[in-house]
Scaffold this motif. Structure first.
Motif, short mmCIF file in Angstrom:
data_model
loop_
_atom_site.label_atom_id
_atom_site.label_comp_id
_atom_site.label_asym_id
_atom_site.label_seq_id
_atom_site.Cartn_x
_atom_site.Cartn_y
_atom_site.Cartn_z
N GLU A 22 0.65 -1.18 -0.32
CA GLU A 22 0.04 0.08 -0.21
C GLU A 22 0.91 1.59 0.08
OE1 GLU A 22 -3.46 1.28 2.51
OE2 GLU A 22 -2.03 1.35 3.80
N LYS A 23 2.36 1.19 0.93
CA LYS A 23 3.01 2.21 0.88
C LYS A 23 3.21 2.37 -0.29
CE LYS A 23 5.76 4.87 4.45
NZ LYS A 23 5.94 6.30 3.18
N PHE A 24 3.68 1.72 -0.89
CA PHE A 24 4.30 1.33 -2.41
C PHE A 24 3.82 2.26 -3.32
CE2 PHE A 24 6.37 -0.28 -6.11
CZ PHE A 24 7.64 -0.08 -5.72
N CYS A 25 2.14 1.89 -3.48
CA CYS A 25 1.62 2.64 -4.09
C CYS A 25 1.13 3.84 -4.62
CB CYS A 25 0.60 1.09 -4.67
SG CYS A 25 1.03 -0.57 -4.34
N GLN A 26 1.22 3.84 -3.26
CA GLN A 26 0.81 5.52 -2.59
C GLN A 26 2.04 5.63 -3.06
OE1 GLN A 26 -0.75 5.28 1.20
NE2 GLN A 26 -2.72 4.75 0.55
N ASP A 27 3.29 5.89 -2.82
CA ASP A 27 4.31 7.04 -2.89
C ASP A 27 4.70 6.68 -4.45
OD1 ASP A 27 4.27 6.43 -0.16
OD2 ASP A 27 6.35 5.92 -0.34
N HIS A 28 4.55 5.85 -5.24
CA HIS A 28 4.71 5.65 -6.58
C HIS A 28 3.31 5.91 -7.77
CE1 HIS A 28 7.91 3.69 -5.04
NE2 HIS A 28 8.73 4.21 -5.84
N GLU A 29 1.71 5.97 -6.70
CA GLU A 29 0.41 6.85 -8.11
C GLU A 29 0.72 5.54 -9.12
OE1 GLU A 29 1.73 10.52 -9.57
OE2 GLU A 29 1.27 11.62 -7.89
#
Lengths: 78, 378
Positions: A22-29
């Protein structure tokens, strides 16, 4: 009756894996969000990542490149 | 009150830690137990905190940070889950009972054999013994980073090199140093680092954990609810879930997270130099007084602890007078460190421990020096 549609579901071994994605996807849009694991995949509990089927390759590549772990990727009708 | 018992727990916490716990108690659900926003907010805080802990201690994987309620639980998980019948373990005379008792129990059960690196009268470990005690079946060195009694630190880089050269594990009890002294698992070659939140990290009691090097396998000592794979009969094998059965203390972990932000903002080196300055000031003030015996090695790296006795006075009585007459909180007695007291020759008398924190002041230190001077004269 609710119309079912084809959906990408990514499952995880632990909640920690799910949170990392989740964090990765949010950070990388990257697209998607956390939902409970649908019963079509496993009749247990836990979190999964839901996105559109057409995002499968993009997500898989990005997660692999980012060193993120997941268990399985499924396209199911939910 | 002048609180000088910070080696037991830091009494004063940063306000941001208290605020974070209150916020968490007003908003957070059960981490890893649902996909609604209150559960997810807890899961996110817990995950974020794993990442911060991994970064702080140089643990290569955030999912190998396991939360427990304190160091004792972390050490019990590590020591109970690492060894098999026939293993040999090396530990030291500096250890706290949170290391000693799990090892004594394994020894009594016939699972491990145990040897101790001795300490001298100044509480310094005999480094050569770490190597000479190694046998064919030695599985691990288990040692503290610093004695909770004397404040003496163990040179972990040196011990870590010995462990690496001999292919054995290094398990570290960082109760006295986590948050107060820089720790780097890679540089120090630490395989399992056990820490508590409520001391140097200035987080709430009920927080702590272990950081595990990738590839080190620890069997779970408790099994149960995991929030994943609920129809499996066995605890899931993936870290951290393997070792985290049951609801986590997410409210406390939210406080730990805020404490880590505070530490990063101020800087561990800044905190360490202030605490060292306070400790040194107190040491210089009391060590020149007649009738005072100060324990430990002040020529090597140490934590902000000064432990002493006045003549042959009972340490419990001195500590009581310090509190009753001067309002100074200290810790007398055995400090759960029986072998250390044996090495120092203080098993009967105990000793009075003064331990300093980031929030103490020079004025408080000077008042404590004056109090000890008065008691030494009387």
């Amino acid at each position: 009756m609710r119309q079912k549609k084809s959906t990408l579901i990514i499952t995880f071994a632990t909640t920690t894996q799910a949170m990392a994605v989740e964090k990765f996807c949010q950070d990388h849009e990257l697209p998607g969000r956390i939902i409970p694991v649908p019963r079509e995949i496993t009749a247990g509990c836990g979190l999964s990542w839901k996105a559109a089927p057409e995002d499968r390759e993009r997500l898989a590549d990005a997660l692999r490149d980012g060193g993120l772990g997941w268990e399985e990727m499924h396209i199911i009708e939910i | 009150m002048i609180y000088l018992d910070n080696a037991a727990t830091t009494l004063q916490k940063p306000q941001c830690v208290i605020d974070a716990v209150v916020r968490a108690m007003n908003s957070m659900g059960n981490a890893s137990r649902g996909a609604h926003s209150s559960s997810l907010s807890a899961s996110r805080v817990v995950y974020d905190t794993r990442c911060k802990i991994a970064k702080l201690f140089g643990c290569s994987r955030a999912d190998h940070v396991v939360f427990t309620c304190n160091s004792t639980e972390a050490l019990n998980i590590a020591l109970g889950g690492l060894f098999v019948s026939g293993d040999h373990v090396i530990t030291t005379d500096l250890e706290h009972n949170s290391v000693l008792r799990p090892l004594y129990r394994l020894e009594k059960e016939g699972i491990i054999s145990l040897n101790f690196v001795p300490a001298d009268v100044k509480g310094r470990p005999d480094y050569s013994a770490f190597e000479t005690l190694i046998r064919r079946n030695t599985k691990a060195i288990v040692c503290t980073h610093a004695s909770n009694l004397t404040g003496n630190m163990i040179d972990l880089e040196r011990v870590g090199r010995i462990a690496r050269d001999h292919g054995i594990l290094l398990v570290v009890d960082a109760s006295q140093t986590a948050g107060a002294v820089p720790i780097d698992m890679e540089r120090m070659n630490i395989d399992v680092l056990c820490f508590t939140g409520h001391k140097g990290l200035m987080a709430p009691q009920g927080t702590g954990g272990l950081c595990i090097r990738e590839g080190v396998e620890i069997r779970p000592f408790k099994v149960g609810g995991s929030g994943v794979h609920s129809y499996d009969k066995e605890q899931p094998s993936a870290y951290p879930t393997r070792l985290e059965a049951g609801t986590l203390n997410s409210h406390g972990i939210a406080g730990l997270s805020a404490a880590l932000d505070y530490l990063n903002e101020v800087g561990i080196e800044t905190i360490r130099s202030k605490e060292t300055m306070l400790m040194q000031r107190f040491y210089e003030g009391v060590s020149r007084l007649d009738g005072i015996t100060v324990y430990g090695d002040f020529d090597f790296e140490r934590t902000a602890v000064v432990t002493l006795n006045i003549g042959d006075e009972d340490s419990a009585i001195i500590s009581d007078v310090l509190y009753e007459d001067y309002g100074i909180a200290t810790r007398p007695g055995a400090h759960c460190a029986p072998r250390m007291h044996e090495a120092l020759g203080t098993t009967e008398q105990g000793a009075v421990r003064f331990s300093f924190s980031w929030f103490n002041t020079e004025e408080e230190v000077d008042e404590a020096i004056r109090a000890v001077a008065e008691l030494a004269e009387s």
